[in-house]
Motif scaffolding. Structure first.
Motif, PDB file in Angstrom:
ATOM      1  N   VAL A  56       0.834  -1.208   0.000  1.00 19.94           N
ATOM      2  CA  VAL A  56       0.000   0.000   0.000  1.00 19.94           C
ATOM      3  C   VAL A  56       0.868   1.257   0.000  1.00 19.94           C
ATOM      4  CG1 VAL A  56      -1.718   1.331   1.308  1.00 19.94           C
ATOM      5  CG2 VAL A  56      -1.899  -1.173   1.200  1.00 19.94           C
ATOM      6  N   SER A  93     -13.227  -0.152  -7.183  1.00 20.19           N
ATOM      7  CA  SER A  93     -12.209  -0.626  -8.135  1.00 20.19           C
ATOM      8  C   SER A  93     -12.694  -1.886  -8.872  1.00 20.19           C
ATOM      9  CB  SER A  93     -10.932  -0.932  -7.347  1.00 20.19           C
ATOM     10  OG  SER A  93     -10.100  -1.820  -8.047  1.00 20.19           O
ATOM     11  N   LYS A 127      -9.184   8.107 -16.027  1.00 24.31           N
ATOM     12  CA  LYS A 127      -8.351   8.343 -14.835  1.00 24.31           C
ATOM     13  C   LYS A 127      -6.890   8.056 -15.178  1.00 24.31           C
ATOM     14  CE  LYS A 127      -7.760   6.725 -10.018  1.00 24.31           C
ATOM     15  NZ  LYS A 127      -6.601   5.837 -10.022  1.00 24.31           N
ATOM     16  N   ARG A 153      -3.241  14.926   1.403  1.00 23.84           N
ATOM     17  CA  ARG A 153      -2.957  14.463   2.764  1.00 23.84           C
ATOM     18  C   ARG A 153      -3.640  15.277   3.841  1.00 23.84           C
ATOM     19  NH1 ARG A 153      -2.040  10.855   0.074  1.00 23.84           N
ATOM     20  NH2 ARG A 153      -0.060   9.862  -0.407  1.00 23.84           N
TER      21      ARG A 153
HETATM   22  C1  LIG Z   1      -2.941   0.029  -2.559  1.00 20.97           C
HETATM   23  C2  LIG Z   1      -3.463   0.812  -3.731  1.00 20.97           C
HETATM   24  C3  LIG Z   1      -4.293   0.189  -4.657  1.00 20.97           C
HETATM   25  C4  LIG Z   1      -4.808   0.906  -5.744  1.00 20.97           C
HETATM   26  N1  LIG Z   1      -5.680   0.287  -6.601  1.00 20.97           N
HETATM   27  C5  LIG Z   1      -6.205   0.990  -7.633  1.00 20.97           C
HETATM   28  C6  LIG Z   1      -7.150   0.383  -8.492  1.00 20.97           C
HETATM   29  O1  LIG Z   1      -7.539  -0.759  -8.317  1.00 20.97           O
HETATM   30  N2  LIG Z   1      -7.613   1.127  -9.530  1.00 20.97           N
HETATM   31  C7  LIG Z   1      -7.214   2.429  -9.762  1.00 20.97           C
HETATM   32  O2  LIG Z   1      -7.649   3.045 -10.718  1.00 20.97           O
HETATM   33  N3  LIG Z   1      -6.325   3.013  -8.939  1.00 20.97           N
HETATM   34  C8  LIG Z   1      -5.832   2.343  -7.876  1.00 20.97           C
HETATM   35  N4  LIG Z   1      -4.970   2.965  -7.023  1.00 20.97           N
HETATM   36  C9  LIG Z   1      -4.676   4.408  -7.203  1.00 20.97           C
HETATM   37  C10 LIG Z   1      -5.708   5.272  -6.463  1.00 20.97           C
HETATM   38  O3  LIG Z   1      -6.965   5.226  -7.079  1.00 20.97           O
HETATM   39  C11 LIG Z   1      -5.262   6.734  -6.411  1.00 20.97           C
HETATM   40  O4  LIG Z   1      -4.994   7.178  -7.713  1.00 20.97           O
HETATM   41  C12 LIG Z   1      -4.018   6.927  -5.528  1.00 20.97           C
HETATM   42  O5  LIG Z   1      -4.155   6.176  -4.346  1.00 20.97           O
HETATM   43  C13 LIG Z   1      -3.824   8.383  -5.184  1.00 20.97           C
HETATM   44  O6  LIG Z   1      -2.610   8.566  -4.493  1.00 20.97           O
HETATM   45  P1  LIG Z   1      -2.551   8.796  -2.895  1.00 20.97           P
HETATM   46  O7  LIG Z   1      -3.277   7.642  -2.279  1.00 20.97           O
HETATM   47  O8  LIG Z   1      -1.096   8.759  -2.580  1.00 20.97           O
HETATM   48  O9  LIG Z   1      -3.198  10.105  -2.604  1.00 20.97           O
HETATM   49  C14 LIG Z   1      -4.452   2.264  -5.923  1.00 20.97           C
HETATM   50  C15 LIG Z   1      -3.616   2.888  -4.981  1.00 20.97           C
HETATM   51  C16 LIG Z   1      -3.139   2.195  -3.883  1.00 20.97           C
HETATM   52  C17 LIG Z   1      -2.294   2.911  -2.870  1.00 20.97           C
END
Ligand SMILES: Cc1cc2nc3c(=O)[nH]c(=O)nc-3n(C[C@H](O)[C@H](O)[C@H](O)COP(=O)(O)O)c2cc1C
Length: 371
Positions: A31, A112, A244, A303
């Protein structure tokens, strides 16, 4: 008797360290970490510091309005919950706990593609709460179409197509740990429940888990995905389609030419391409191209309330929360997510008041200065 209490989750750093204590090291690292040397992960938060808020006082801020409208739907705040896959590695109640927390604040949840629970189970937990569906376009168009149709039936009101994942990023932490949770089944809720996916298997996943996971991995990444696939998605749904992962103004322009309904400026939380531009640095040029014609959402690096303030003042219509709520989930399930979401809402409300602004819709560039 002394009682050891955990810290309140006001600071992101505290949230992160409490989550590190609550989780096993490999899932936590999955994560927390970013691609490569984590230059982009760090820039995502650091670059917010290049913008400073210039308050303008002596306005009546006794009543604050955080509400926004997108696609004719009004939301109580500009916060959305970002799509996060694999939440079963964080907490056994995974997306269901997040859905219940989202419901407490009526915050829209973007589910998701690679969730632990299926999109129908999440929708049931959300009740009438607003929800969008994030789509990873499969190599198999029949599966993509089936996911979209199921999302429509389950009451999701927009499709958010993630375009920045033709393949997984160079995730050095996971490579070092040899930890690849897509293979654990915690990202299979939608696939294993899907009639088209199931019909492609000789044995159902309940009987032959390994082959089902292998098949999911085969169809999951779609490196040949192009603008033509976006047209295919637009043709099979009446729902608004957002992209996205937009970072380049040329892609923002192209999105409008292709009739896309909205975009999310995102670099996937620095998990895909290390060395790529931070989202707060990418936002102004994209806003200039879009000129308010379609909604622009924003994520990666939010944040605290002031970060949301800055992104909105630069022209974003809404912001997505990611890691902060995942850490809340790790620390204390639904209650932990709720604590985090509550703080973000209050922090933005206080940030508006202390900047002399009564409504998020009045935020604009003149309230910021670049240093
Ligand atoms: C553990 C994890 C899993 C994620 N899974 C997806 C996902 O399944 N689909 C997606 O479009 N983005 C996914 N993301 C990206 C998030 O949608 C988002 O763009 C990102 O967390 C933003 O950054 P921040 O959490 O540092 O603010 C994931 C991010 C994390 C940290």
């Amino acid at each position: 008797m002394s009682v050891l209490r955990r810290k309140h989750l006001y600071h992101f750093e505290d949230l992160e360290s409490e989550a590190a204590k609550a989780m096993d090291p490999h899932p936590f690292s999955y994560v927390q970490s970013g691609a490569g040397h984590e230059e982009t992960l760090q820039d995502n938060t650091r670059d917010f510091r290049k913008w400073k808020i210039r308050p303008k006082f002596l306005n009546d801020v006794s009543k604050r309005d955080l509400s926004i409208s997108i696609f004719g739907e009004t939301f109580d705040t500009p916060y959305f919950l970002a799509p996060i896959g694999n939440l079963g590695i964080v907490h056994p109640e995974a997306e269901l706990a997040v859905a219940r927390a989202a419901k407490r604040f009526n915050l829209p949840y973007i589910a998701s593609t690679v969730t632990t629970f299926s999109l129908e189970e999440i929708a049931k937990e959300l009740g009438t709460n607003p929800r969008w569906f994030q789509l990873y376009c499969s190599q198999d168009r029949n599966i993509t179409q089936s996911f979209i149709q199921r999302a429509e039936l389950a009451g999701y009101t927009a499709i958010v197509v993630t375009i920045d994942t033709p393949t997984a990023g160079w995730r050095t932490a996971d490579l070092s740990n040899q930890y690849f949770p897509l293979k654990l089944g915690t990202a299979s809720g939608n696939y294993f429940a899907d009639p088209v996916f199931r019909s492609s298997l000789i044995q159902p996943p309940e009987k032959d888990f390994d082959t089902a996971i292998e098949k999911q991995m085969d169809v999951f990444f779609s490196p040949s995905f192009t603008w033509e696939d976006i047209q295919f998605i637009q043709n099979v749904t009446k729902l608004p389609v957002l992209l996205k992962g937009i970072l380049h103004p040329i892609d923002a322009q192209k999105a409008m030419e292709y009739g896309v309904d909205g975009i999310v400026v995102s670099n996937h939380g620095g998990r895909q391409l290390d060395g790529c531009i931070s989202t707060i640095a990418a936002l102004p040029e994209i806003i200039e191209v879009i000129q308010g014609k379609i909604p622009v959402l924003f994520d990666s690096g939010i944040r605290k309330g002031a970060d949301a303030f800055k992104a909105l003042a630069l022209g974003a219509d809404a912001v997505l929360l990611g890691r902060p709520y995942v850490y809340g989930l790790a620390v204390n399930g639904e209650e932990g997510v709720s604590e985090v979401l509550g703080h973000f809402i209050q922090d933005l409300d206080v940030s508006l008041a202390t900047a002399g602004v009564a409504s998020v819709n009045s935020l604009n560039r003149s309230l910021l200065v670049k240093v």
